[in-house]
Write a protein that holds these residues in place. Sequence first.
Motif, mmCIF file in Angstrom:
data_model
loop_
_atom_site.group_PDB
_atom_site.id
_atom_site.type_symbol
_atom_site.label_atom_id
_atom_site.label_comp_id
_atom_site.label_asym_id
_atom_site.label_seq_id
_atom_site.Cartn_x
_atom_site.Cartn_y
_atom_site.Cartn_z
ATOM 1 N N ILE A 1 18.295 -3.712 -12.497
ATOM 2 C CA ILE A 1 18.470 -4.584 -11.335
ATOM 3 C C ILE A 1 17.131 -5.224 -11.007
ATOM 4 C CG2 ILE A 1 19.114 -4.693 -8.901
ATOM 5 C CD1 ILE A 1 20.754 -2.066 -9.464
ATOM 6 N N HIS A 2 17.063 -6.522 -11.162
ATOM 7 C CA HIS A 2 15.816 -7.237 -10.905
ATOM 8 C C HIS A 2 15.832 -7.813 -9.495
ATOM 9 C CE1 HIS A 2 14.374 -6.838 -15.010
ATOM 10 N NE2 HIS A 2 15.663 -6.887 -15.313
ATOM 11 N N THR A 3 14.792 -7.526 -8.763
ATOM 12 C CA THR A 3 14.657 -7.959 -7.378
ATOM 13 C C THR A 3 13.367 -8.751 -7.230
ATOM 14 O OG1 THR A 3 13.510 -5.920 -6.764
ATOM 15 C CG2 THR A 3 15.918 -5.935 -6.519
ATOM 16 N N ARG A 4 13.145 -9.256 -6.038
ATOM 17 C CA ARG A 4 11.903 -9.968 -5.727
ATOM 18 C C ARG A 4 11.375 -9.468 -4.392
ATOM 19 N NH1 ARG A 4 12.413 -11.066 -10.247
ATOM 20 N NH2 ARG A 4 12.746 -13.073 -11.207
ATOM 21 N N GLN A 5 10.062 -9.410 -4.281
ATOM 22 C CA GLN A 5 9.444 -9.109 -2.992
ATOM 23 C C GLN A 5 9.105 -10.440 -2.354
ATOM 24 O OE1 GLN A 5 6.686 -5.624 -4.229
ATOM 25 N NE2 GLN A 5 6.834 -5.665 -2.004
ATOM 26 N N TRP A 6 9.855 -10.809 -1.345
ATOM 27 C CA TRP A 6 9.636 -12.071 -0.670
ATOM 28 C C TRP A 6 8.566 -11.920 0.396
ATOM 29 C CZ3 TRP A 6 11.425 -15.899 -3.237
ATOM 30 C CH2 TRP A 6 12.601 -15.777 -3.957
ATOM 31 N N TYR A 7 7.757 -12.946 0.527
ATOM 32 C CA TYR A 7 6.736 -13.022 1.571
ATOM 33 C C TYR A 7 5.728 -11.876 1.464
ATOM 34 C CZ TYR A 7 10.833 -15.593 3.048
ATOM 35 O OH TYR A 7 11.938 -16.403 3.063
ATOM 36 N N TYR A 8 5.429 -11.465 0.239
ATOM 37 C CA TYR A 8 4.511 -10.355 0.053
ATOM 38 C C TYR A 8 3.591 -10.659 -1.112
ATOM 39 C CZ TYR A 8 2.718 -5.657 -0.144
ATOM 40 O OH TYR A 8 1.890 -4.577 -0.111
ATOM 41 N N PRO A 9 2.307 -10.517 -0.971
ATOM 42 C CA PRO A 9 1.646 -10.161 0.279
ATOM 43 C C PRO A 9 1.707 -11.316 1.264
ATOM 44 C CG PRO A 9 -0.008 -10.670 -1.378
ATOM 45 C CD PRO A 9 1.332 -10.752 -2.061
ATOM 46 N N PRO A 10 1.647 -10.997 2.541
ATOM 47 C CA PRO A 10 1.677 -12.070 3.537
ATOM 48 C C PRO A 10 0.440 -12.959 3.391
ATOM 49 C CG PRO A 10 1.336 -9.928 4.591
ATOM 50 C CD PRO A 10 1.561 -9.674 3.139
ATOM 51 N N ALA B 1 -7.714 -15.167 3.993
ATOM 52 C CA ALA B 1 -8.117 -13.981 4.744
ATOM 53 C C ALA B 1 -9.187 -14.264 5.796
ATOM 54 C CB ALA B 1 -8.586 -12.892 3.789
ATOM 55 N N ALA B 2 -10.099 -15.169 5.525
ATOM 56 C CA ALA B 2 -11.200 -15.425 6.457
ATOM 57 C C ALA B 2 -10.870 -16.492 7.501
ATOM 58 C CB ALA B 2 -12.442 -15.837 5.680
ATOM 59 N N LEU B 3 -9.717 -17.102 7.409
ATOM 60 C CA LEU B 3 -9.369 -18.176 8.338
ATOM 61 C C LEU B 3 -8.961 -17.615 9.701
ATOM 62 C CD1 LEU B 3 -7.323 -20.502 5.980
ATOM 63 C CD2 LEU B 3 -9.692 -20.753 6.716
ATOM 64 N N PRO B 4 -9.175 -18.388 10.758
ATOM 65 C CA PRO B 4 -8.756 -17.922 12.090
ATOM 66 C C PRO B 4 -7.235 -17.859 12.192
ATOM 67 C CG PRO B 4 -9.598 -20.172 12.186
ATOM 68 C CD PRO B 4 -9.828 -19.691 10.789
ATOM 69 N N ARG B 5 -6.766 -16.965 13.051
ATOM 70 C CA ARG B 5 -5.322 -16.766 13.244
ATOM 71 C C ARG B 5 -4.979 -16.952 14.704
ATOM 72 N NH1 ARG B 5 -6.998 -12.208 10.207
ATOM 73 N NH2 ARG B 5 -6.587 -12.613 8.033
ATOM 74 N N ALA B 6 -3.777 -17.388 14.938
ATOM 75 C CA ALA B 6 -3.272 -17.511 16.304
ATOM 76 C C ALA B 6 -2.542 -16.225 16.645
ATOM 77 C CB ALA B 6 -2.347 -18.712 16.427
ATOM 78 N N GLY B 7 -3.203 -15.284 17.237
ATOM 79 C CA GLY B 7 -2.574 -14.016 17.603
ATOM 80 C C GLY B 7 -2.806 -12.938 16.572
ATOM 81 N N GLY B 8 -2.214 -11.784 16.844
ATOM 82 C CA GLY B 8 -2.444 -10.626 16.004
ATOM 83 C C GLY B 8 -1.477 -10.467 14.847
#
Length: 137
Positions: free
Chosen positions: A76-85, A93-100
């Motif tokens: 059974i082949h699956t996919r990890q969606w949206y990973y890594p975020p 990784a070094a960019l600013p984020r809006a919230g936590g």
Amino acid sequence: SEYHAAVGLAVLERWQRRKAEKYRLLETYRGRLDKLKRPLIYQRGIEQVVPPLLAVRVPELTDVAALADRLREQGIHTRQWYYPPLHRHPAFAALPRAGGLESIREIAGQILGLPFHMGIAPADVDYVCLWLDRARS
């Protein structure tokens, strides 16, 4: 583009049939997923769109990779969606984020894309769901 318009016109007469087949597949999965012992979350209320994929959230896990490996052992082949975020990708990784980003931190590693294509038969859905329930990571 003109190319995309031509492709769209070429498949237009088959669209209603393909849409109905996708909905039948979605309903088959829903019937099986709702009976599993393993708690899963999946999107509901999508009757107005034709879903291109079926992703489930396995809230008991922090990393579905082990579950995906166990399912792969059963063919059974699956996919990890949206990973890594994206916020964990080195380019962002070094960019600013809006919230936590609490929501993505909570669900990252819990989303698994199940086989969801026009060639899958109800027996295949049964098999996927059987092993989804059996395969503990």
